[in-house]
Design a protein around this motif. Sequence first.
Motif, mmCIF file in Angstrom:
data_model
loop_
_atom_site.group_PDB
_atom_site.id
_atom_site.type_symbol
_atom_site.label_atom_id
_atom_site.label_comp_id
_atom_site.label_asym_id
_atom_site.label_seq_id
_atom_site.Cartn_x
_atom_site.Cartn_y
_atom_site.Cartn_z
ATOM 1 N N SER A 19 -9.391 14.092 -4.575
ATOM 2 C CA SER A 19 -8.123 13.968 -5.306
ATOM 3 C C SER A 19 -6.914 14.270 -4.423
ATOM 4 C CB SER A 19 -8.128 14.890 -6.519
ATOM 5 O OG SER A 19 -8.289 16.236 -6.101
ATOM 6 N N TRP A 20 -7.045 15.174 -3.454
ATOM 7 C CA TRP A 20 -5.911 15.511 -2.597
ATOM 8 C C TRP A 20 -5.585 14.396 -1.617
ATOM 9 C CZ3 TRP A 20 -7.171 15.427 2.494
ATOM 10 C CH2 TRP A 20 -8.507 15.622 2.830
ATOM 11 N N LEU A 21 -6.497 13.453 -1.436
ATOM 12 C CA LEU A 21 -6.281 12.354 -0.510
ATOM 13 C C LEU A 21 -5.750 11.104 -1.211
ATOM 14 C CD1 LEU A 21 -6.603 11.398 2.406
ATOM 15 C CD2 LEU A 21 -8.939 10.763 1.859
ATOM 16 N N ARG A 22 -5.897 11.031 -2.486
ATOM 17 C CA ARG A 22 -5.471 9.850 -3.242
ATOM 18 C C ARG A 22 -3.956 9.809 -3.381
ATOM 19 N NH1 ARG A 22 -9.659 10.528 -8.159
ATOM 20 N NH2 ARG A 22 -11.502 10.627 -6.862
ATOM 21 N N THR A 23 -3.416 8.598 -3.407
ATOM 22 C CA THR A 23 -1.990 8.411 -3.644
ATOM 23 C C THR A 23 -1.811 7.495 -4.843
ATOM 24 O OG1 THR A 23 -1.891 6.520 -2.156
ATOM 25 C CG2 THR A 23 -1.392 8.672 -1.212
ATOM 26 N N ARG A 24 -0.665 7.608 -5.464
ATOM 27 C CA ARG A 24 -0.375 6.742 -6.605
ATOM 28 C C ARG A 24 0.026 5.359 -6.112
ATOM 29 N NH1 ARG A 24 -0.038 8.690 -11.560
ATOM 30 N NH2 ARG A 24 -0.049 10.940 -11.829
ATOM 31 N N LEU A 25 -0.244 4.361 -6.930
ATOM 32 C CA LEU A 25 0.175 3.004 -6.608
ATOM 33 C C LEU A 25 1.692 2.931 -6.638
ATOM 34 C CD1 LEU A 25 -2.367 0.937 -8.712
ATOM 35 C CD2 LEU A 25 -2.333 1.253 -6.247
ATOM 36 N N PRO A 26 2.271 2.064 -5.827
ATOM 37 C CA PRO A 26 3.728 1.951 -5.815
ATOM 38 C C PRO A 26 4.249 1.499 -7.168
ATOM 39 C CG PRO A 26 2.723 0.236 -4.463
ATOM 40 C CD PRO A 26 1.631 1.159 -4.889
ATOM 41 N N SER A 27 5.367 2.097 -7.572
ATOM 42 C CA SER A 27 5.982 1.721 -8.843
ATOM 43 C C SER A 27 7.489 1.897 -8.713
ATOM 44 C CB SER A 27 5.427 2.585 -9.973
ATOM 45 O OG SER A 27 5.727 3.941 -9.728
ATOM 46 N N GLY A 28 8.197 1.531 -9.728
ATOM 47 C CA GLY A 28 9.652 1.632 -9.712
ATOM 48 C C GLY A 28 10.278 0.260 -9.549
ATOM 49 N N ASP A 29 11.603 0.227 -9.711
ATOM 50 C CA ASP A 29 12.332 -1.039 -9.668
ATOM 51 C C ASP A 29 12.274 -1.707 -8.296
ATOM 52 O OD1 ASP A 29 12.998 -0.712 -12.308
ATOM 53 O OD2 ASP A 29 14.937 0.238 -11.861
ATOM 54 N N ALA A 30 12.441 -0.921 -7.225
ATOM 55 C CA ALA A 30 12.440 -1.502 -5.880
ATOM 56 C C ALA A 30 11.065 -2.067 -5.537
ATOM 57 C CB ALA A 30 12.859 -0.451 -4.850
ATOM 58 N N CYS A 31 10.019 -1.338 -5.877
ATOM 59 C CA CYS A 31 8.656 -1.814 -5.599
ATOM 60 C C CYS A 31 8.342 -3.061 -6.406
ATOM 61 C CB CYS A 31 7.633 -0.721 -5.921
ATOM 62 S SG CYS A 31 7.718 0.680 -4.810
ATOM 63 N N SER A 32 8.746 -3.069 -7.652
ATOM 64 C CA SER A 32 8.488 -4.235 -8.500
ATOM 65 C C SER A 32 9.233 -5.466 -7.992
ATOM 66 C CB SER A 32 8.910 -3.939 -9.942
ATOM 67 O OG SER A 32 8.138 -2.891 -10.461
ATOM 68 N N ALA A 33 10.474 -5.275 -7.569
ATOM 69 C CA ALA A 33 11.267 -6.398 -7.055
ATOM 70 C C ALA A 33 10.639 -6.954 -5.780
ATOM 71 C CB ALA A 33 12.700 -5.950 -6.794
ATOM 72 N N LEU A 34 10.192 -6.069 -4.896
ATOM 73 C CA LEU A 34 9.566 -6.520 -3.659
ATOM 74 C C LEU A 34 8.247 -7.225 -3.944
ATOM 75 C CD1 LEU A 34 9.710 -6.661 -0.607
ATOM 76 C CD2 LEU A 34 8.602 -4.437 -0.514
ATOM 77 N N ARG A 35 7.466 -6.703 -4.864
ATOM 78 C CA ARG A 35 6.187 -7.329 -5.229
ATOM 79 C C ARG A 35 6.415 -8.724 -5.802
ATOM 80 N NH1 ARG A 35 4.197 -3.750 -8.901
ATOM 81 N NH2 ARG A 35 3.478 -2.443 -7.215
#
Length: 70
Positions: A19-35
């Motif tokens: 669990s200490w090595l896991r990261t959350r998936l990118p989210s937010g307005d900037a990430c969504s716009a880039l995706r």
Amino acid sequence: MVCRNAAPATRLVHARKPSWLRTRLPSGDACSALRRSLARHRLHTVCVNANCPNRGECWARGTATFLILG
């Protein structure tokens, strides 16, 4: 030709990441716009293909990495 002494194929089992090595998936307005922009232009990034753990940080700044002629 059949090899009768061959060992049966074994299936590799991958351990889950701690669990200490896991990261959350990118989210937010900037990430969504880039995706959306990447999908609209049918671009593939090193970030996605390599499953980069820093993708959220880079994409939040509007940065993506590409491999050209590689």
